[in-house]
Structures are given as C-alpha cells and as structure tokens.
Design a protein around this motif. Sequence first.
Motif, PDB file in Angstrom:
ATOM      1  N   UNK A  64       3.775   8.089  12.245  1.00 31.03           N
ATOM      2  CA  UNK A  64       3.873   8.284  10.536  1.00 31.03           C
ATOM      3  C   UNK A  64       4.742   8.070   9.674  1.00 31.03           C
ATOM      4  N   UNK A  65       5.427   7.598   8.416  1.00 27.83           N
ATOM      5  CA  UNK A  65       5.755   6.449   8.190  1.00 27.83           C
ATOM      6  C   UNK A  65       6.705   7.364   6.905  1.00 27.83           C
TER       7      UNK A  65
ATOM      8  N   UNK B  15       0.741  -1.147   0.533  1.00 29.30           N
ATOM      9  CA  UNK B  15       0.702  -0.239   0.319  1.00 29.30           C
ATOM     10  C   UNK B  15       0.909   1.275  -0.207  1.00 29.30           C
ATOM     11  N   UNK B  16       1.857   1.308   0.871  1.00 30.59           N
ATOM     12  CA  UNK B  16       2.876   2.187   0.709  1.00 30.59           C
ATOM     13  C   UNK B  16       3.443   2.541  -0.926  1.00 30.59           C
ATOM     14  N   UNK B  17       3.249   1.789  -1.202  1.00 31.19           N
ATOM     15  CA  UNK B  17       4.189   2.211  -2.702  1.00 31.19           C
ATOM     16  C   UNK B  17       3.795   2.784  -3.325  1.00 31.19           C
TER      17      UNK B  17
ATOM     18  N   UNK C 127      -4.283   7.157   4.417  1.00 31.14           N
ATOM     19  CA  UNK C 127      -3.053   6.075   4.543  1.00 31.14           C
ATOM     20  C   UNK C 127      -2.589   6.223   5.243  1.00 31.14           C
ATOM     21  N   UNK C 128      -1.889   7.095   6.097  1.00 35.11           N
ATOM     22  CA  UNK C 128      -0.850   7.010   7.130  1.00 35.11           C
ATOM     23  C   UNK C 128      -1.900   7.312   8.186  1.00 35.11           C
ATOM     24  N   UNK C 129      -2.770   7.559   7.950  1.00 35.62           N
ATOM     25  CA  UNK C 129      -4.265   7.600   9.069  1.00 35.62           C
ATOM     26  C   UNK C 129      -4.290   6.582   9.669  1.00 35.62           C
TER      27      UNK C 129
ATOM     28  N   UNK D 251       8.080  11.447   3.418  1.00 30.52           N
ATOM     29  CA  UNK D 251       7.470  11.109   3.638  1.00 30.52           C
ATOM     30  C   UNK D 251       6.096  11.881   3.475  1.00 30.52           C
ATOM     31  N   UNK D 252       5.254  10.641   4.224  1.00 30.83           N
ATOM     32  CA  UNK D 252       3.811  10.843   4.297  1.00 30.83           C
ATOM     33  C   UNK D 252       3.180  12.530   5.045  1.00 30.83           C
ATOM     34  N   UNK D 253       2.177  13.199   4.871  1.00 34.22           N
ATOM     35  CA  UNK D 253       1.229  14.081   4.900  1.00 34.22           C
ATOM     36  C   UNK D 253       0.844  13.382   5.751  1.00 34.22           C
ATOM     37  N   UNK D 254       1.323  14.527   7.159  1.00 36.14           N
ATOM     38  CA  UNK D 254       0.898  13.583   8.730  1.00 36.14           C
ATOM     39  C   UNK D 254      -0.942  13.517   8.533  1.00 36.14           C
TER      40      UNK D 254
END
Length: 226
Positions: A83-84, A20-22, A52-54, A45-48
């Motif tokens: 966070x990612x 999913x992160x890809x 998806x990160x949440x 980095x993913x936005x806060x």
Amino acid sequence: MLIQIPAVLSPEEAAGYRARLEQAAWRDGAGTAGHVAAQAKTNLQLADDDPLGRALGAAIVDRLAAMPRFIAAALPLRVLPPRFNCYAGGGAYGRHVDSAIFTAPGGRERVRSDLSATLFLSEPDSYDGGALIAEFGAGDQPVKLPAGHLLLYPASSLHQVTPVTRGMRFAAFFWVQSIVRTQARRTMLLALDDSIQALSARDPAEPEVVRLTGLYHNLLREWAET
C-alpha cells in the motif's frame, strides 16, 4: 531487530514512483486503521483498489522476489500487496502495533503479519521529520532511509512515524507472513546464512560450508510452517 534491504529501487525508479504518486487520488489514511490506531493516524493513503497503487505494488513484489537479502531476512510465505502513504503538513502516525491478521485481496485468505516493511520513496533531505521509530528493549531506533531502500521490522513492535513538518514523505508499506513465525529463530537463521555466505566467498571449497549449510536447512526444516 531492524533489517535494511538497500536498493530495492534505484534513485531514478524511486523518483518515477514519486512523480506518479504526486498526481494520485489520495484519501484520509485514518480510514484504513483499526479503532485505536485511527486516533493516532493523520496521513494520506491510496485506496487498496487504486489502479496506480496496484501496479506499483505488483512491481515491488516482483522486484523483492528476486532479491536474495529480502528472501533470507524475511523467509516469506505470503506477501500482502504493498500500500502507499503520504505524510505532509504535520502528518504523523503515533505509537501503535500493526494488526495481527490481514485479509488478502479477494477476501479468501487471511495472512498473519510477522514482519512489517516500509519502502522509502522520498529522499531523506527532502522532508523534515517523518522518521520511523521502532521501539525495542534497547530503546527507540529512528530511521530515515534513502529513497528505494526497504526497512523490515517485527510487526509486533510498537512503532510510529514522527510528524512531517516540511516537504512530503512518500512510502510503500506492507506485511509479510514468514515460514518461520518467531523473530528469534529468523534472526538466528539470518546470522547463520550470513556466516555461510562469508565463508563461501572466502573459500568455496571450505568443508565447513557444507556442514553449516546442512545445519541451516535442517533448522529451517524443523521450524518452517508452510
């Protein structure tokens, strides 16, 4: 002190996170660092507020809440949402110390960072470099854990991520405010808890288990900040 929490995610779950992160909407990670740290940070980095990160972060927090080893080691009062980040193509994060205070989502609560946490999501043989190095009095301690394993370490320590020269290194990272502020006291409480668990496993009727358990809780009562 570095503390490993194994199998927060199974290998299959970690692989699902990576898939999913890809496809995620990555941004320049330097934008989330302080002025000094930003000069040393070359990752993504993913936005806060990334949905998806949440979602993935909330699942991690729920999982950790049910893991006795994490609770015993961190004694968490507040856990910031994970966070990612992604390191690739030489991406790295030079020597830095994490910020002492973070603002929780919503901006209403400030959280002291006692512990930093990195949840490795990529298998260590899938990328070159990317070791997390935390610096203590005994020297540097490079770490690359299997996917799904978590590393806890003092947020006050100088640490870095070495350049990733092959592959991609995905990870979740977050901070914990503990009910016990000082690392030395948390270390003593964890050692005491480990001894209690070992004695109890050998002989649940051992009288010393009750005495040591009482000592543990009285020390926690003395040191806790809630």
